[in-house]
Design a protein around this motif. Structure first.
Motif, PDB file in Angstrom:
ATOM      1  N   LEU A 115      54.246  -2.849  45.173  1.00  0.00           N
ATOM      2  CA  LEU A 115      52.799  -3.013  45.035  1.00  0.00           C
ATOM      3  C   LEU A 115      52.217  -2.079  43.982  1.00  0.00           C
ATOM      4  CD1 LEU A 115      51.725  -3.467  48.758  1.00  0.00           C
ATOM      5  CD2 LEU A 115      51.916  -5.207  46.997  1.00  0.00           C
ATOM      6  N   SER A 116      52.704  -0.855  43.921  1.00  0.00           N
ATOM      7  CA  SER A 116      52.160   0.083  42.930  1.00  0.00           C
ATOM      8  C   SER A 116      52.563  -0.310  41.514  1.00  0.00           C
ATOM      9  CB  SER A 116      52.589   1.512  43.238  1.00  0.00           C
ATOM     10  OG  SER A 116      53.997   1.618  43.193  1.00  0.00           O
ATOM     11  N   ARG A 117      53.773  -0.813  41.345  1.00  0.00           N
ATOM     12  CA  ARG A 117      54.190  -1.260  40.003  1.00  0.00           C
ATOM     13  C   ARG A 117      53.425  -2.507  39.578  1.00  0.00           C
ATOM     14  NH1 ARG A 117      60.758  -0.449  40.163  1.00  0.00           N
ATOM     15  NH2 ARG A 117      60.694   1.830  40.227  1.00  0.00           N
ATOM     16  N   THR A 118      53.215  -3.431  40.517  1.00  0.00           N
ATOM     17  CA  THR A 118      52.456  -4.627  40.201  1.00  0.00           C
ATOM     18  C   THR A 118      51.008  -4.278  39.862  1.00  0.00           C
ATOM     19  OG1 THR A 118      53.860  -5.842  41.740  1.00  0.00           O
ATOM     20  CG2 THR A 118      51.840  -6.927  41.021  1.00  0.00           C
ATOM     21  N   THR A 119      50.434  -3.323  40.580  1.00  0.00           N
ATOM     22  CA  THR A 119      49.077  -2.877  40.281  1.00  0.00           C
ATOM     23  C   THR A 119      49.006  -2.236  38.905  1.00  0.00           C
ATOM     24  OG1 THR A 119      48.738  -2.494  42.645  1.00  0.00           O
ATOM     25  CG2 THR A 119      47.149  -1.502  41.147  1.00  0.00           C
ATOM     26  N   ALA A 120      50.014  -1.462  38.542  1.00  0.00           N
ATOM     27  CA  ALA A 120      50.031  -0.833  37.218  1.00  0.00           C
ATOM     28  C   ALA A 120      50.135  -1.883  36.112  1.00  0.00           C
ATOM     29  CB  ALA A 120      51.187   0.154  37.130  1.00  0.00           C
ATOM     30  N   VAL A 121      50.940  -2.915  36.329  1.00  0.00           N
ATOM     31  CA  VAL A 121      51.065  -3.983  35.324  1.00  0.00           C
ATOM     32  C   VAL A 121      49.742  -4.730  35.191  1.00  0.00           C
ATOM     33  CG1 VAL A 121      52.191  -6.199  34.854  1.00  0.00           C
ATOM     34  CG2 VAL A 121      53.551  -4.235  35.560  1.00  0.00           C
ATOM     35  N   LEU A 122      49.107  -5.038  36.312  1.00  0.00           N
ATOM     36  CA  LEU A 122      47.826  -5.734  36.263  1.00  0.00           C
ATOM     37  C   LEU A 122      46.743  -4.878  35.617  1.00  0.00           C
ATOM     38  CD1 LEU A 122      47.792  -7.549  39.708  1.00  0.00           C
ATOM     39  CD2 LEU A 122      47.951  -8.590  37.448  1.00  0.00           C
ATOM     40  N   ALA A 123      46.771  -3.574  35.863  1.00  0.00           N
ATOM     41  CA  ALA A 123      45.796  -2.684  35.217  1.00  0.00           C
ATOM     42  C   ALA A 123      46.007  -2.661  33.708  1.00  0.00           C
ATOM     43  CB  ALA A 123      45.912  -1.281  35.795  1.00  0.00           C
ATOM     44  N   THR A 124      47.267  -2.685  33.269  1.00  0.00           N
ATOM     45  CA  THR A 124      47.551  -2.718  31.835  1.00  0.00           C
ATOM     46  C   THR A 124      47.057  -4.023  31.214  1.00  0.00           C
ATOM     47  OG1 THR A 124      49.503  -1.344  32.218  1.00  0.00           O
ATOM     48  CG2 THR A 124      49.379  -2.524  30.122  1.00  0.00           C
ATOM     49  N   VAL A 125      47.286  -5.140  31.901  1.00  0.00           N
ATOM     50  CA  VAL A 125      46.803  -6.438  31.408  1.00  0.00           C
ATOM     51  C   VAL A 125      45.279  -6.434  31.333  1.00  0.00           C
ATOM     52  CG1 VAL A 125      46.613  -8.895  32.007  1.00  0.00           C
ATOM     53  CG2 VAL A 125      48.803  -7.727  32.185  1.00  0.00           C
ATOM     54  N   PHE A 126      44.628  -5.853  32.344  1.00  0.00           N
ATOM     55  CA  PHE A 126      43.173  -5.793  32.364  1.00  0.00           C
ATOM     56  C   PHE A 126      42.633  -4.987  31.183  1.00  0.00           C
ATOM     57  CE2 PHE A 126      39.217  -3.719  33.670  1.00  0.00           C
ATOM     58  CZ  PHE A 126      38.458  -4.820  34.055  1.00  0.00           C
ATOM     59  N   PHE A 127      43.231  -3.818  30.902  1.00  0.00           N
ATOM     60  CA  PHE A 127      42.742  -2.984  29.805  1.00  0.00           C
ATOM     61  C   PHE A 127      43.032  -3.612  28.441  1.00  0.00           C
ATOM     62  CE2 PHE A 127      42.804   0.567  32.955  1.00  0.00           C
ATOM     63  CZ  PHE A 127      41.440   0.805  32.913  1.00  0.00           C
TER      64      PHE A 127
END
Length: 120
Positions: free
Chosen positions: A56-68
Motif C-alpha cells: 500500500l505504501s509503494r502504491t501510494t508513492a507511485v500514485l503521488a508521483t503520477v499526481f505531481f
C-alpha cells in the motif's frame, strides 16, 4: 490537439487523486501494528503480516508521483501562450485592444466658495 492532451492529463490526475485518498484511508497507522504483533488483531491478512504495508505504501508513492507529474504538466500547458499576430495582449486580456491605451481622466470639481473669498 492541445485540449485533448490537457483533458487526458486532468483525468489521470483526478483518478490518481481519488485512488490516493482511498489507499491512504485503507492503510493502518503505526499504532495498529503493535496490537497485531502481540496477538490483538488478525495478522494473517491477504498480503501477510507486513506485506500490506509495503504494497500500500509503494502504491501510494507511485500514485503521488503520477499526481505531481500531472500537476506539473498541467501547469506547463496552462502557461503556454499562442503566437499572436496583432496586439501583445490579444486573446489573453479582458479589455479590448483599442481601449487599453485610453486612461480615464478624473472629473474636475468646481471651485468652492472658500477659494473666492479674498485674503486680508
Amino acid at each position: 490537439m492541445s485540449n485533448v492532451v490537457i483533458t487526458i492529463i486532468l483525468a489521470v490526475q483526478m483518478l490518481s487523486a481519488l485512488a490516493m485518498i482511498v489507499l491512504i484511508l485503507v492503510q493502518h497507522g503505526k499504532g495498529a501494528d503493535m496490537g497485531a504483533a502481540f496477538g490483538g488483531g488478525s495478522s494473517g491478512s491477504l498480503f501477510g503480516a507486513s506485506g500490506s504495508a509495503n504494497f500500500l505504501s509503494r502504491t501510494t508513492a507511485v500514485l503521488a508521483t503520477v499526481f505531481f507529474v500531472c500537476t506539473l504538466a498541467l501547469a506547463y500547458f496552462g502557461n503556454l501562450r499562442p503566437a499572436s499576430t496583432g496586439s501583445v495582449l490579444q486573446g489573453s486580456s479582458v479589455v479590448p485592444a483599442g481601449t487599453a491605451s485610453e486612461v480615464p481622466v478624473a472629473p474636475t470639481l468646481p471651485a468652492s466658495g472658500a477659494a473666492q473669498i479674498p485674503a486680508k
